[in-house]
Structure formats: structure tokens, C-alpha cells
Design an enzyme around this catalytic site. Structure first.
Site, mmCIF file in Angstrom:
data_model
loop_
_atom_site.group_PDB
_atom_site.id
_atom_site.type_symbol
_atom_site.label_atom_id
_atom_site.label_comp_id
_atom_site.label_asym_id
_atom_site.label_seq_id
_atom_site.Cartn_x
_atom_site.Cartn_y
_atom_site.Cartn_z
ATOM 1 N N GLY A 192 3.601 0.153 -1.431
ATOM 2 C CA GLY A 192 3.786 0.052 -3.011
ATOM 3 C C GLY A 192 4.453 0.428 -3.433
ATOM 4 N N ALA A 220 1.153 -1.502 -0.119
ATOM 5 C CA ALA A 220 0.433 -0.200 0.298
ATOM 6 C C ALA A 220 0.601 1.286 0.288
ATOM 7 C CB ALA A 220 -0.916 -0.461 0.880
ATOM 8 N N CYS A 221 0.773 2.159 -1.329
ATOM 9 C CA CYS A 221 1.215 3.470 -0.722
ATOM 10 C C CYS A 221 2.993 3.938 -1.056
ATOM 11 C CB CYS A 221 0.641 4.289 0.326
ATOM 12 S SG CYS A 221 0.704 6.107 0.189
ATOM 13 N N SER A 222 3.405 4.110 -0.118
ATOM 14 C CA SER A 222 4.728 4.244 -0.718
ATOM 15 C C SER A 222 5.353 2.408 -0.100
ATOM 16 C CB SER A 222 5.316 4.608 1.229
ATOM 17 O OG SER A 222 4.419 4.632 2.917
#
Length: 562
Positions: A301, A297-299
Site C-alpha cells: 500500500g 496491502a501494508c508495504s
């Protein structure tokens, strides 16, 4: 495929811009600077349009004064839900005049026809100005505030003043959105049973106890963001993605990142990439497998995608059975409002400031994120906490959001470098663990999730990951925002998502061809995992393995470090 931008002014991610402002100072966001000059210059040569906007507003104000205006707040605008805003003639006129002024401001920005970057910055300032000047924010003018003052004999005003002093005395200097002691991991949140099976200076690896008689043979490793703590994936029972996946027959592991300190300033992207590799190695031993599914997820990812680029270059990507990305922006060109504030100068300044401290403070990031949605995350709580003198309601997502972490100086620098010049769209521009990263060489199937209402990671930019990655893609667009797109349990009658497997170059065209589905994408994701999860086998009797014995019960120990 998108091409690399040569100028940092034209390519920057929302995440990276938050990292810039958190280190360089958020005050710069409120200075109009060159975009303000561009706005004035543009309107100066369009006197006709400016004049028409002014006449339109004056005509509407005249109708307001005479009681003939039909202007009304948008349906669902909670600021003016009190009946007094409609039935009291003075309050009604005040609201209508406010709406007329707001329309005029928005219209002038439209008329200016600014460049994308300047337009985004001016709209940010205009929106915050309009939100701040709402009559609902004014003590005693807000009818609910006046009623609370009378009903409590003045106690609401005293409580509100105390809350204001408390909130403004330390970062993040925004109204408190949740009581920080109301919900705690291990007591109210992060309750799915499991154990820490690996601990390093950078992470704890948690293995969750199976809750079915049989499990899919290919395990899943969840890589959470490096900002805030991992338990956004394991909120309250019934709202936990980890709990849901375990109950579907999935073997689940999650990384709990350690909160870095000043002495950990040298932890960069390579440090985190190596830590993910260590976690994968432990999972191989525990599950007696040579393949693992990844969900990031997010960073997290961004780091995981870069690691897969490294594995692809080294011939090791076959060990990954599939990649899931949640609200992750890899192609960061023109990625929404925050990207409009970055420049090469501010990138360098931000990196230098965090290097002096050894880390980037998470509380400042929380403050900056709140100002991206001032109506919901600032002024809503301004009214509740200060005007009404009430404590904010208990909400699990906001409790998690308030549990901030730091970011090491080296990781901050690396994110700014990779994102500030949009390196991931150019094969070989970025490196992971010494290897040039080419995302098109990552041939594993990918499942990409975005939120239609995401203010941090615009869904169109998340969609571009399907164009960068080389494997087969399934893109899912949830109706939710940044965090609610992840915390999206089945059972919400209002929830829906769009899904499609075609790799259409244009996000807008994908929208037209995708299928709308009711409910949560969690069910769809379980189906995707099942197709790649291998044959079922009996659930393991215990957790860990030889040399990887359980060290502590979930949610571990790092989650409690401040």
C-alpha cells in the site's frame, strides 16, 4: 493534516521499526536503556505513589495467603482455563499472587508518567516480563503439563524437549506455530483458477478466470505486501478474498512478487513502482481498457500510494479508477509500540547491515512480529509445543505467515528513509521514479481498511490516510487484527465493522460518528467496486492476450521460490 517531524525519534512506522530490528538485531529491544533510567528517575521523586503501590500489593498478597483474595483471571484468559487453577488451593493462590504482581508492575508504569516513546518501550518490556513469568509457562506447575506427563508416560516431555531444540536451532527462534508442511500453496492454499500472463525478474502477474457470465469492465489489480507471499489474498476456498471478488463479477489480477536474492540488492522503491506500472500496462492490453482499480496491502500500500503520487504529478492518475488500502500506514507519527524503538542511529545501522548481505531476512521479521503479541504468539505455543508435547494446530494464516520472504537491501533502505522521518506527510519529501510525491494531489476515490486489534499498523494511523489522500474516502474499521482484517469472509456471526465516508480530522471523532455494521466488510467493498467498475460485459473466453499468453497456471512459479 499532520506536519512532518524533524526528528526521527518522534516519527517512525511499526513496519519500519520491524525492519530496523530485523537488520540491527532484536536484542536491543530488550535493553531498557534510557527509558529505564527515565523510569527509575521518575519513580524516585514519587515515593508516595511507589509506597502505596507496594502496600497495595502486600495487602493483596496477605489476602491471597489467607485464602480471602477475590482476584481472578480475566474472562477468556486461556492460560488458566484448566479447573485445577481454580479448585486446587495452592494453584489458585499462585495465580492470585501472579495477578497481584502484574497489577503492581502495570501500576508503577502508569505512575511514572513517562514520555510517549519511553512509556511504549517500558510497557513492552513490562508486558513481556509479566507474560513470561506466568505460572502457566512452568513445566509440571501447569496442571495440563503434569496430566500430559502422566497420561503419556513421559512421552510428552520427550516430544517437548525435541521440539524446543528444533525451534531454537534456527531462526525464527520462537515456538513453531504451524507445521510448515501441513498446508502448501497450489495444493491446499491459493487455489482460485487463473494463469500467469506476465513474468518479469521482479513479478509474476496472475489473471484469474472469471466465474460469472458477465464481469465489470474495469479490472482490479491487487498489490500484496513485499513481505511474505501474495496468497494471503487467496487462502483456502471460502476464505479467499480473490475467490470472493471473482465470484462477484470482478475481473481480478494480482502481483506475485519474486523473493529477492543477494544479487537483487539494488531493487528499490522505484524498481517496484516500475513493476506495478508494467502490470497496469499488461492489464490495459488484456482487458482493452484504460482504467484499473487498485487494492494494495501494508508495504504494498505504501508503494502503490507513492506510485499514485507519481502519476498525479505526471498527469496519469486518470487511469486509476479507485484505490483500496488494507492495513496500510502512510502517516507514521507515533504509530504504536514498534515506533517507540527507532532512532536515527538505528536507522543507519539497520540499512548498513542489510546492505552487507544484500537483503533483509524474513525469518527475523517473523520472530519480531511474534514478540509484539507474546501471549498469543509465543507463550501459547510454548505451552502447547513444549509443556504438552503436542504439534500446533493447522491454520491457514499461520501457514502463510511462516512462508517468509526476503527484502532487498535497497527496498529496505528506502522504507527506512521514507518511514523513519515520516516523509509522506510532507509534499515533495519522498520521491517515486524521480518524481516528488504529494499524496494530497492523488484525487482518486479511496477505500481504506484497518483492524481495531492491529498490533503492527494501529488503526488510528491507518485512518490518517484519509487525511493525506486528496480523493473521497471511505474508511472501514474491522474488529480484527492485522491479517484477520484482510482474511474476513462473510459468514462469521461474530464479525462486524464500522464504516463512514466523512473526512473528519480526528480518528476518535470519526469513531463516534461512524455506523456499526454486522458481518464482513467484503460485501461493502464489492458495492464500492461496483460503483466504480463501469458497465458489465460478457466474460472473456480465455486468459491473456496477444503477446501476453498464459505462461503457467495460478499460483504461478515465483510463489514456490524460497
Amino acid at each position: 493534516m499532520a506536519t512532518a517531524q524533524t526528528n526521527a525519534d518522534d516519527a517512525a512506522a511499526p513496519l519500519d521499526q520491524l525492519l530496523v530490528d530485523a537488520a540491527a538485531g532484536p536484542l536491543r529491544r530488550w535493553l531498557p536503556g534510557r527509558p529505564g533510567v527515565e523510569l527509575i528517575a521518575s519513580l524516585a521523586v514519587k515515593p508516595g505513589k511507589v509506597g502505596r503501590r507496594g502496600l497495595t500489593m502486600l495487602a493483596e498478597l496477605d489476602r491471597v495467603t489467607l485464602g480471602r483474595s477475590a482476584a481472578e483471571p480475566r474472562r477468556g484468559d486461556r492460560r488458566f482455563a484448566d479447573p485445577a487453577w481454580r479448585h486446587n488451593p495452592w494453584l489458585r493462590r499462585l495465580v492470585q499472587a501472579y495477578l497481584a504482581a502484574g497489577d503492581a508492575v502495570a501500576g508503577l508504569v502508569d505512575d511514572a508518567g513517562l514520555s510517549w516513546r519511553s512509556d511504549q518501550r517500558i510497557r513492552f518490556l513490562a508486558e513481556n516480563l509479566v507474560q513470561a513469568t506466568s505460572p502457566s509457562n512452568v513445566p509440571f506447575v501447569n496442571p495440563a503439563s503434569a496430566k500430559a506427563l502422566i497420561d503419556t508416560g513421559g512421552a510428552s516431555m520427550v516430544r517437548g524437549a525435541r521440539a524446543f531444540v528444533r525451534d531454537m536451532s534456527s531462526a525464527p527462534r520462537v515456538p513453531r506455530m504451524v507445521d510448515p508442511d501441513a498446508l502448501k500453496p497450489g495444493r491446499d492454499l491459493a487455489l482460485t483458477p487463473g494463469a500467469v500472463v506476465l513474468r518479469s525478474p521482479v513479478l509474476e502477474l496472475i489473471q484469474y478466470r472469471p466465474q460469472t457470465e458477465r464481469v465489470r469492465s474495469v479490472p482490479l489489480l491487487i498489490v500484496p505486501p513485499t513481505i511474505n507471499k501474495f496468497y494471503v489474498m487467496d487462502l483456502a476456498p471460502g476464505r479467499s478474498l480473490i475467490e470472493y471478488l471473482v465470484r462477484s463479477g470482478q475481473q481480478v489480477f494480482v502481483i506475485s512478487w519474486r523473493n529477492p536474492r543477494a544479487k537483487d540488492a539494488a531493487w528499490g522503491m522505484d524498481t517496484y513502482g516500475e513493476a506495478i506500472v508494467d502490470a497496469l500496462g499488461a492489464i490495459d492490453k488484456i482487458c482493452a481498457t484504460d482504467r484499473t482499480l487498485l487494492l494494495a496491502a501494508c508495504s504494498g500500500g505504501i508503494l502503490t500510494s507513492m506510485l499514485l503520487g507519481h502519476l498525479a504529478a505526471c498527469g496519469g492518475q486518470d487511469r486509476i479508477a479507485g484505490l483500496g488500502l488494507l492495513v496500510t500506514v502512510l502517516d507514521q507519527a507515533k504509530a504504536g509500540l514498534p515506533a517507540a524503538f527507532v532512532s536515527k542511529t538505528t536507522l543507519d545501522l539497520a540499512a548498513a547491515n542489510s546492505a552487507r548481505k544484500g537483503y533483509l531476512d524474513g525469518a527475523t521479521l517473523a520472530e519480531l512480529f511474534a514478540w509484539l503479541r507474546p501471549g498469543d504468539l509465543i507463550w501459547n505455543y510454548w505451552v502447547n509445543n513444549y509443556l504438552l508435547g503436542q504439534e500446533p494446530p493447522v491454520f491457514d494464516i499461520l501457514s502463510w505467515n511462516a512462508d517468509t520472504t526476503r527484502m532487498s537491501a535497497a527496498l529496505h533502505r528506502d522504507f527506512l528513509t521514507v518511514g523513519g522521518t515520516n516523509q509522506l506527510v510532507t509534499p515533495g519529501a519522498a520521491t517515486m521514479m524521480g518524481t516528488p510525491v504529494d499524496l494530497s494531489a492523488v484525487r482518486v476515490d479511496n477505500y481504506v481498511v484497518a483492524g481495531a486489534g492491529d498490533h503492527l499498523c494501529p488503526w488510528q494511523n491507518c485512518y490518517q490516510s484519509t487525511q493525506l489522500l486528496g480523493g473521497d474516502s471511505r474508511f472501514v474499521l474491522s474488529t480484527s487484527g492485522h491479517i484477520a482484517a484482510i482474511v474476513n469472509p462473510p459468514g462469521n456471526p461474530k464479525a462486524s465493522y464500522r464504516v463512514g465516508d466523512e473526512k473528519i480530522a480526528d480518528a476518535g471523532q470519526w469513531m463516534q460518528t461512524s455506523a456499526a455494521e454486522p458481518g464482513s466488510w467484503w460485501d461493502d467493498y464489492v458495492g464500492w467496486l461496483t460503483e466504480r467498475g463501469g458497465p458489465e460485459k460478457p466474460s472473456p473466453a480465455g486468459l491473456g492476450a496477444a503477446g501476453l499468453a498464459p505462461l503457467a497456471d495460478a499460483p504461478g512459479t515465483y510463489v514456490f521460490e524460497s
